[in-house]
Design a protein around this motif. Sequence first.
Motif, mmCIF file in Angstrom:
data_model
loop_
_atom_site.group_PDB
_atom_site.id
_atom_site.type_symbol
_atom_site.label_atom_id
_atom_site.label_comp_id
_atom_site.label_asym_id
_atom_site.label_seq_id
_atom_site.Cartn_x
_atom_site.Cartn_y
_atom_site.Cartn_z
ATOM 1 N N ILE A 1 0.803 -1.336 -0.091
ATOM 2 C CA ILE A 1 0.221 -0.235 0.007
ATOM 3 C C ILE A 1 0.848 1.253 0.170
ATOM 4 O O ILE A 1 0.613 2.302 -0.673
ATOM 5 C CB ILE A 1 -0.815 -0.167 1.118
ATOM 6 N N ALA A 2 1.841 1.264 1.069
ATOM 7 C CA ALA A 2 2.735 2.437 0.845
ATOM 8 C C ALA A 2 3.464 2.788 -0.349
ATOM 9 O O ALA A 2 3.735 3.835 -1.072
ATOM 10 C CB ALA A 2 3.804 2.452 1.926
ATOM 11 N N ALA A 3 3.897 1.532 -1.186
ATOM 12 C CA ALA A 3 4.774 1.701 -2.405
ATOM 13 C C ALA A 3 4.123 1.920 -3.409
ATOM 14 O O ALA A 3 4.380 2.469 -4.602
ATOM 15 C CB ALA A 3 5.705 0.515 -2.580
ATOM 16 N N TYR A 4 2.683 1.752 -3.348
ATOM 17 C CA TYR A 4 1.746 1.888 -4.778
ATOM 18 C C TYR A 4 1.869 3.440 -5.214
ATOM 19 O O TYR A 4 2.116 3.696 -6.362
ATOM 20 C CB TYR A 4 0.414 1.430 -4.309
ATOM 21 N N PRO A 5 1.559 4.501 -4.211
ATOM 22 C CA PRO A 5 1.544 5.575 -4.957
ATOM 23 C C PRO A 5 2.964 6.066 -5.767
ATOM 24 O O PRO A 5 3.033 6.943 -6.564
ATOM 25 C CB PRO A 5 1.436 6.826 -3.666
ATOM 26 N N VAL A 6 4.136 5.639 -4.975
ATOM 27 C CA VAL A 6 5.375 5.744 -5.446
ATOM 28 C C VAL A 6 5.533 5.228 -6.899
ATOM 29 O O VAL A 6 5.960 5.958 -7.871
ATOM 30 C CB VAL A 6 6.290 5.195 -4.714
ATOM 31 N N ASN A 7 4.823 4.037 -7.136
ATOM 32 C CA ASN A 7 4.870 3.356 -8.386
ATOM 33 C C ASN A 7 4.143 4.245 -9.457
ATOM 34 O O ASN A 7 4.403 4.213 -10.692
ATOM 35 C CB ASN A 7 4.751 1.868 -8.591
ATOM 36 N N VAL A 8 2.918 4.676 -9.000
ATOM 37 C CA VAL A 8 2.151 5.470 -9.938
ATOM 38 C C VAL A 8 2.829 6.537 -10.384
ATOM 39 O O VAL A 8 2.910 6.787 -11.562
ATOM 40 C CB VAL A 8 0.823 5.787 -9.281
ATOM 41 N N VAL A 9 3.556 7.145 -9.757
ATOM 42 C CA VAL A 9 4.406 8.505 -9.942
ATOM 43 C C VAL A 9 5.631 7.882 -10.931
ATOM 44 O O VAL A 9 5.632 8.453 -12.044
ATOM 45 C CB VAL A 9 4.858 9.192 -8.847
ATOM 46 N N LEU A 10 6.071 6.983 -10.500
ATOM 47 C CA LEU A 10 7.194 6.601 -11.437
ATOM 48 C C LEU A 10 6.638 6.162 -13.011
ATOM 49 O O LEU A 10 7.187 6.463 -13.919
ATOM 50 C CB LEU A 10 8.043 5.607 -10.815
ATOM 51 N N VAL A 11 5.622 5.347 -12.991
ATOM 52 C CA VAL A 11 4.759 5.101 -14.230
ATOM 53 C C VAL A 11 4.567 6.199 -14.821
ATOM 54 O O VAL A 11 4.822 6.441 -16.271
ATOM 55 C CB VAL A 11 3.859 4.042 -13.954
ATOM 56 N N ARG A 12 3.907 7.369 -14.350
ATOM 57 C CA ARG A 12 3.409 8.450 -14.818
ATOM 58 C C ARG A 12 4.510 9.439 -15.589
ATOM 59 O O ARG A 12 4.219 9.809 -16.493
ATOM 60 C CB ARG A 12 2.454 9.432 -14.145
ATOM 61 N N LEU A 13 5.688 9.272 -14.828
ATOM 62 C CA LEU A 13 6.922 9.885 -15.283
ATOM 63 C C LEU A 13 7.685 9.407 -16.549
ATOM 64 O O LEU A 13 8.841 9.820 -16.786
ATOM 65 C CB LEU A 13 7.599 10.277 -14.154
ATOM 66 N N GLY A 14 7.198 8.048 -16.580
ATOM 67 C CA GLY A 14 7.951 7.359 -17.427
ATOM 68 C C GLY A 14 9.198 6.611 -17.062
ATOM 69 O O GLY A 14 9.862 5.942 -17.644
ATOM 70 N N VAL A 15 9.498 6.688 -15.735
ATOM 71 C CA VAL A 15 10.790 5.761 -15.312
ATOM 72 C C VAL A 15 10.400 4.449 -15.259
ATOM 73 O O VAL A 15 11.287 3.590 -15.570
ATOM 74 C CB VAL A 15 10.794 6.453 -13.750
ATOM 75 N N LYS A 16 9.128 4.038 -14.905
ATOM 76 C CA LYS A 16 8.837 2.667 -15.030
ATOM 77 C C LYS A 16 7.875 2.243 -16.190
ATOM 78 O O LYS A 16 7.076 3.415 -16.513
ATOM 79 C CB LYS A 16 8.449 1.949 -13.529
ATOM 80 N N GLU A 17 7.875 1.061 -16.766
ATOM 81 C CA GLU A 17 6.770 0.904 -17.886
ATOM 82 C C GLU A 17 5.662 0.563 -17.314
ATOM 83 O O GLU A 17 4.461 0.627 -17.884
ATOM 84 C CB GLU A 17 7.303 0.158 -18.787
ATOM 85 N N GLY A 18 5.541 -0.274 -16.083
ATOM 86 C CA GLY A 18 4.373 -0.851 -15.443
ATOM 87 C C GLY A 18 3.882 -1.804 -16.001
ATOM 88 O O GLY A 18 2.769 -2.307 -15.735
ATOM 89 N N MET A 19 4.717 -2.683 -16.477
ATOM 90 C CA MET A 19 4.578 -4.141 -17.159
ATOM 91 C C MET A 19 3.476 -4.000 -18.114
ATOM 92 O O MET A 19 2.753 -3.008 -18.492
ATOM 93 C CB MET A 19 3.883 -5.102 -16.219
ATOM 94 N N LYS A 20 3.442 -4.888 -19.168
ATOM 95 C CA LYS A 20 2.666 -4.861 -20.423
ATOM 96 C C LYS A 20 1.091 -5.090 -20.037
ATOM 97 O O LYS A 20 0.796 -5.650 -19.302
ATOM 98 C CB LYS A 20 3.138 -5.849 -21.151
ATOM 99 N N ASN A 21 0.498 -4.445 -20.744
ATOM 100 C CA ASN A 21 -0.999 -4.465 -20.598
ATOM 101 C C ASN A 21 -1.590 -5.986 -20.891
ATOM 102 O O ASN A 21 -1.228 -6.476 -22.096
ATOM 103 C CB ASN A 21 -1.806 -3.485 -21.645
ATOM 104 N N PRO A 22 -2.266 -6.651 -19.850
ATOM 105 C CA PRO A 22 -2.355 -7.987 -20.255
ATOM 106 C C PRO A 22 -3.388 -7.977 -21.240
ATOM 107 O O PRO A 22 -3.905 -9.152 -21.784
ATOM 108 C CB PRO A 22 -3.052 -8.526 -18.903
ATOM 109 N N ALA A 23 -4.481 -6.977 -21.269
ATOM 110 C CA ALA A 23 -5.508 -7.193 -22.368
ATOM 111 C C ALA A 23 -5.154 -7.173 -23.801
ATOM 112 O O ALA A 23 -5.739 -7.634 -24.463
ATOM 113 C CB ALA A 23 -6.403 -6.016 -22.138
ATOM 114 N N GLU A 24 -3.673 -6.785 -23.891
ATOM 115 C CA GLU A 24 -3.304 -6.942 -25.264
ATOM 116 C C GLU A 24 -2.774 -8.517 -25.611
ATOM 117 O O GLU A 24 -2.548 -8.707 -26.832
ATOM 118 C CB GLU A 24 -2.180 -5.978 -25.424
ATOM 119 N N MET A 25 -2.657 -9.176 -24.590
ATOM 120 C CA MET A 25 -2.366 -10.548 -24.998
ATOM 121 C C MET A 25 -3.498 -11.530 -25.255
ATOM 122 O O MET A 25 -3.381 -12.755 -25.681
ATOM 123 C CB MET A 25 -1.700 -11.084 -23.800
#
Length: 231
Positions: free
Chosen positions: A204-228
């Motif tokens: 729970i604590a790390a989730y907002p950090v990852n959202v920010v990193l994904v939004r900034l493009g630092v992390k890709e956030g893993m591939k969209n599973p719906a595309e598979m």
Amino acid sequence: MITRVEDVFAPAIEVLRPILSDPMVAVAWALLVGISIGILVWDIRNRNRALPSLMKGVWTLVTVYSGPFGLALYWYAGRTQISNDSVWRRGVRSTAHCYSGCGAGEVFGITLAQGVLALAVGWVAAITFGLAYVFGYSLTVEPLMQEGVGFREAMADAFYSETPSITIMEVVAIGADLLLASHAHTGDILFWMALALSLSLGFIAAYPVNVVLVRLGVKEGMKNPAEMGGG
């Protein structure tokens, strides 16, 4: 400083310790985890075989650590049937990826340093932090190297993208575990229940950090599973 932190959280600790030490609560939690894992395995085998092996392993570990909470995260962000992807879902997948590795390091570190060796709190924290970073980085480095990326470049990428998430996750998770059960051993119900709760709090604590990193493009956030496609 440690005493001051303990004083701040003392009311919550007094409420949680008896609950986490209750055998009936432990049995109920174990049943929920077992049911959640069964649902996850059934869904992956029957509807989501298209998911990469890495993410199947990630969601399995997340559900092992967090039971129905982990299963709900998979249902929200990890299935090929999600209606639309978003930065929030990408943040969940990114956090889950980090959580699966760091969680393994935390479980191993706490069990070894505190439960088996009964080391002092400072050593428990240091060893567990170190193992969480090792396990967390390895889950990023190994796939990159399998894709042909050199070790140094893969390590630099892992350090740059994963360190903020791992740090926040483990500060909260290890801190919560030690506040609740610093003197417990592997034979105590409190040891395992506090560990389970602390892992989910770390997510729970790390989730907002990852959202920010994904939004900034630092992390890709893993591939969209719906595309598979449907499993």
